[in-house]
Write a protein that holds these residues in place. Structure first.
Motif, PDB file in Angstrom:
ATOM      1  N   LEU A  71       0.815  -1.211   0.000  1.00 50.70           N
ATOM      2  CA  LEU A  71       0.000   0.000   0.000  1.00 50.70           C
ATOM      3  C   LEU A  71       0.851   1.265   0.000  1.00 50.70           C
ATOM      4  CD1 LEU A  71      -2.781  -1.084   2.475  1.00 50.70           C
ATOM      5  CD2 LEU A  71      -2.927  -0.911   0.013  1.00 50.70           C
ATOM      6  N   ILE A  72       1.997   1.187   0.633  1.00 51.70           N
ATOM      7  CA  ILE A  72       2.951   2.286   0.611  1.00 51.70           C
ATOM      8  C   ILE A  72       4.307   1.697   0.281  1.00 51.70           C
ATOM      9  CG2 ILE A  72       1.726   3.758   2.257  1.00 51.70           C
ATOM     10  CD1 ILE A  72       3.967   2.786   4.280  1.00 51.70           C
ATOM     11  N   SER A  73       5.219   2.559  -0.125  1.00 53.66           N
ATOM     12  CA  SER A  73       6.562   2.093  -0.472  1.00 53.66           C
ATOM     13  C   SER A  73       7.610   2.946   0.200  1.00 53.66           C
ATOM     14  CB  SER A  73       6.780   2.163  -1.986  1.00 53.66           C
ATOM     15  OG  SER A  73       5.907   1.320  -2.663  1.00 53.66           O
ATOM     16  N   ALA A  74       8.643   2.290   0.643  1.00 48.74           N
ATOM     17  CA  ALA A  74       9.808   3.013   1.138  1.00 48.74           C
ATOM     18  C   ALA A  74      10.543   3.548  -0.087  1.00 48.74           C
ATOM     19  CB  ALA A  74      10.708   2.084   1.944  1.00 48.74           C
ATOM     20  N   VAL A  75      11.084   4.770   0.012  1.00 48.60           N
ATOM     21  CA  VAL A  75      11.797   5.332  -1.126  1.00 48.60           C
ATOM     22  C   VAL A  75      13.220   4.805  -1.213  1.00 48.60           C
ATOM     23  CG1 VAL A  75      10.394   7.396  -1.352  1.00 48.60           C
ATOM     24  CG2 VAL A  75      12.369   7.426   0.160  1.00 48.60           C
ATOM     25  N   SER A  76      13.758   4.412  -0.083  1.00 49.73           N
ATOM     26  CA  SER A  76      15.098   3.843  -0.050  1.00 49.73           C
ATOM     27  C   SER A  76      15.325   3.235   1.331  1.00 49.73           C
ATOM     28  CB  SER A  76      16.162   4.899  -0.366  1.00 49.73           C
ATOM     29  OG  SER A  76      16.166   5.899   0.614  1.00 49.73           O
ATOM     30  N   ASP A 128      -3.388   3.659  -5.672  1.00 54.82           N
ATOM     31  CA  ASP A 128      -2.699   3.637  -6.959  1.00 54.82           C
ATOM     32  C   ASP A 128      -3.297   4.674  -7.912  1.00 54.82           C
ATOM     33  OD1 ASP A 128      -1.001   1.649  -6.087  1.00 54.82           O
ATOM     34  OD2 ASP A 128      -2.070   0.020  -7.109  1.00 54.82           O
ATOM     35  N   GLY A 129      -4.620   4.770  -7.910  1.00 49.83           N
ATOM     36  CA  GLY A 129      -5.275   5.771  -8.745  1.00 49.83           C
ATOM     37  C   GLY A 129      -4.902   7.182  -8.335  1.00 49.83           C
ATOM     38  N   ARG A 130      -4.832   7.396  -7.039  1.00 47.84           N
ATOM     39  CA  ARG A 130      -4.471   8.723  -6.511  1.00 47.84           C
ATOM     40  C   ARG A 130      -3.045   9.085  -6.893  1.00 47.84           C
ATOM     41  NH1 ARG A 130      -3.361  10.354  -0.486  1.00 47.84           N
ATOM     42  NH2 ARG A 130      -3.799  12.555  -0.583  1.00 47.84           N
ATOM     43  N   ARG A 131      -2.144   8.107  -6.822  1.00 43.53           N
ATOM     44  CA  ARG A 131      -0.735   8.353  -7.124  1.00 43.53           C
ATOM     45  C   ARG A 131      -0.485   8.562  -8.616  1.00 43.53           C
ATOM     46  NH1 ARG A 131       0.456   3.441  -3.567  1.00 43.53           N
ATOM     47  NH2 ARG A 131       0.556   4.368  -1.508  1.00 43.53           N
ATOM     48  N   SER A 132      -1.339   8.026  -9.453  1.00 42.82           N
ATOM     49  CA  SER A 132      -1.120   8.114 -10.899  1.00 42.82           C
ATOM     50  C   SER A 132      -1.207   9.555 -11.391  1.00 42.82           C
ATOM     51  CB  SER A 132      -2.132   7.250 -11.644  1.00 42.82           C
ATOM     52  OG  SER A 132      -3.421   7.849 -11.608  1.00 42.82           O
ATOM     53  N   GLY A 133      -1.851  10.418 -10.607  1.00 42.96           N
ATOM     54  CA  GLY A 133      -1.963  11.803 -11.000  1.00 42.96           C
ATOM     55  C   GLY A 133      -3.160  12.083 -11.879  1.00 42.96           C
ATOM     56  N   PHE A 134      -3.849  11.047 -12.297  1.00 42.67           N
ATOM     57  CA  PHE A 134      -5.043  11.220 -13.107  1.00 42.67           C
ATOM     58  C   PHE A 134      -6.257  11.171 -12.198  1.00 42.67           C
ATOM     59  CE2 PHE A 134      -1.972   9.329 -16.018  1.00 42.67           C
ATOM     60  CZ  PHE A 134      -1.977  10.286 -17.022  1.00 42.67           C
ATOM     61  N   CYS A 135      -7.240  11.967 -12.504  1.00 43.44           N
ATOM     62  CA  CYS A 135      -8.448  11.994 -11.693  1.00 43.44           C
ATOM     63  C   CYS A 135      -9.178  10.671 -11.841  1.00 43.44           C
ATOM     64  CB  CYS A 135      -9.350  13.148 -12.111  1.00 43.44           C
ATOM     65  SG  CYS A 135     -10.842  13.242 -11.121  1.00 43.44           S
ATOM     66  N   LYS A 136      -9.304   9.959 -10.765  1.00 43.48           N
ATOM     67  CA  LYS A 136      -9.997   8.677 -10.762  1.00 43.48           C
ATOM     68  C   LYS A 136     -11.150   8.736  -9.774  1.00 43.48           C
ATOM     69  CE  LYS A 136      -6.690   6.074 -12.958  1.00 43.48           C
ATOM     70  NZ  LYS A 136      -6.463   4.814 -13.493  1.00 43.48           N
ATOM     71  N   GLY A 137     -11.811   9.887  -9.743  1.00 39.01           N
ATOM     72  CA  GLY A 137     -12.910  10.082  -8.809  1.00 39.01           C
ATOM     73  C   GLY A 137     -14.012   9.066  -8.983  1.00 39.01           C
ATOM     74  N   GLU A 178      -9.039  -3.093  -2.404  1.00 38.55           N
ATOM     75  CA  GLU A 178      -9.739  -1.893  -2.862  1.00 38.55           C
ATOM     76  C   GLU A 178      -8.967  -0.651  -2.442  1.00 38.55           C
ATOM     77  OE1 GLU A 178     -12.636   0.395  -4.738  1.00 38.55           O
ATOM     78  OE2 GLU A 178     -12.194  -1.730  -4.879  1.00 38.55           O
ATOM     79  N   LEU A 179      -8.426  -0.670  -1.250  1.00 40.18           N
ATOM     80  CA  LEU A 179      -7.628   0.440  -0.750  1.00 40.18           C
ATOM     81  C   LEU A 179      -6.400   0.652  -1.620  1.00 40.18           C
ATOM     82  CD1 LEU A 179      -7.234   2.554   1.435  1.00 40.18           C
ATOM     83  CD2 LEU A 179      -6.275   0.795   2.882  1.00 40.18           C
ATOM     84  N   ALA A 186       5.222  12.588   2.095  1.00 40.70           N
ATOM     85  CA  ALA A 186       3.812  12.510   1.690  1.00 40.70           C
ATOM     86  C   ALA A 186       3.132  11.248   2.214  1.00 40.70           C
ATOM     87  CB  ALA A 186       3.692  12.567   0.172  1.00 40.70           C
ATOM     88  N   VAL A 187       3.913  10.293   2.711  1.00 40.38           N
ATOM     89  CA  VAL A 187       3.326   9.044   3.195  1.00 40.38           C
ATOM     90  C   VAL A 187       2.424   9.305   4.400  1.00 40.38           C
ATOM     91  CG1 VAL A 187       5.096   8.273   4.834  1.00 40.38           C
ATOM     92  CG2 VAL A 187       3.882   6.596   3.491  1.00 40.38           C
ATOM     93  N   VAL A 188       2.682  10.370   5.135  1.00 41.66           N
ATOM     94  CA  VAL A 188       1.843  10.702   6.292  1.00 41.66           C
ATOM     95  C   VAL A 188       0.420  11.014   5.824  1.00 41.66           C
ATOM     96  CG1 VAL A 188       1.530  12.303   8.229  1.00 41.66           C
ATOM     97  CG2 VAL A 188       3.823  11.476   7.654  1.00 41.66           C
ATOM     98  N   ASN A 189       0.291  11.743   4.716  1.00 42.68           N
ATOM     99  CA  ASN A 189      -1.033  12.026   4.154  1.00 42.68           C
ATOM    100  C   ASN A 189      -1.707  10.752   3.653  1.00 42.68           C
ATOM    101  OD1 ASN A 189      -0.723  14.763   4.654  1.00 42.68           O
ATOM    102  ND2 ASN A 189       0.169  15.144   2.653  1.00 42.68           N
ATOM    103  N   GLU A 190      -0.917   9.857   3.075  1.00 39.51           N
ATOM    104  CA  GLU A 190      -1.484   8.595   2.602  1.00 39.51           C
ATOM    105  C   GLU A 190      -1.996   7.765   3.767  1.00 39.51           C
ATOM    106  OE1 GLU A 190       1.375   6.706   0.018  1.00 39.51           O
ATOM    107  OE2 GLU A 190       0.651   7.897  -1.677  1.00 39.51           O
ATOM    108  N   PHE A 191      -1.290   7.801   4.876  1.00 45.06           N
ATOM    109  CA  PHE A 191      -1.762   7.061   6.051  1.00 45.06           C
ATOM    110  C   PHE A 191      -3.061   7.632   6.593  1.00 45.06           C
ATOM    111  CE2 PHE A 191       2.548   5.123   6.705  1.00 45.06           C
ATOM    112  CZ  PHE A 191       2.113   3.824   6.540  1.00 45.06           C
ATOM    113  N   ALA A 192      -3.249   8.934   6.493  1.00 52.47           N
ATOM    114  CA  ALA A 192      -4.519   9.536   6.923  1.00 52.47           C
ATOM    115  C   ALA A 192      -5.658   8.967   6.080  1.00 52.47           C
ATOM    116  CB  ALA A 192      -4.453  11.052   6.798  1.00 52.47           C
TER     117      ALA A 192
END
Length: 139
Positions: A43-48, A86-95, A80-81, A60-66
């Motif tokens: 659901l989340i990824s470590a950057v390094s 993934d839709g949110r991260r893609s940058g495209f509106c997936k409302g 589903e989560l 930004a992971v703090v906002n994702e956890f919210a």
């Protein structure tokens, strides 16, 4: 400034990376174990990672956890989560994806409420027909 590629290859640019303890201690409301769990579930990824193999996270992971906590409070299943994140991260509106998910969840809750109302009525009927024997067994 912190520039890195995440475990999924996404380029991340922002302030200093956060160690797992900093993510858990912050406003996320999660334990270190929960942060690891959501990371292991994808659901989340470590950057390094540090030289000591500590996971480092984008701020930004703090906002994702919210968002994760809000959706989990509504019993949104992990697959589903993940799809929503993934839709949110893609940058495209997936409302529409989120809207459909919320509508499905509302229908599921309404169905469950109907089941619980029937169960409550049955239990109330059983309780109403209960005869108090006063603790003495009849012979």
């Amino acid at each position: 400034m912190f520039i890195s590629t995440g475990e999924c290859g996404a380029l991340l640019v922002d302030g200093p990376a956060l160690r797992i303890g900093q993510v858990a201690e912050g406003d996320s409301g999660l334990s270190v174990k929960a942060v690891r769990f959501y990371c292991d579930e994808g659901l989340i990824s470590a950057v390094s990672r540090t030289q000591g193999v500590y996971r480092l996270f984008h701020s930004a992971v703090v906002n994702e956890f919210a968002l994760i906590l809000s959706l989990r409070a509504m019993d949104v299943p992990l697959p589903e989560l993940k799809r929503i994140l993934d839709g949110r991260r893609s940058g495209f509106c997936k409302g529409s994806v989120l809207k459909t998910s919320i509508q499905d969840r509302i229908e599921s809750i309404n169905a469950r409420m109907s089941e619980l109302e029937l169960m409550c009525a049955e239990l109330s009927g059983l309780l109403g027909s209960w005869k108090n024997c006063g603790g003495v067994k009849p012979f």
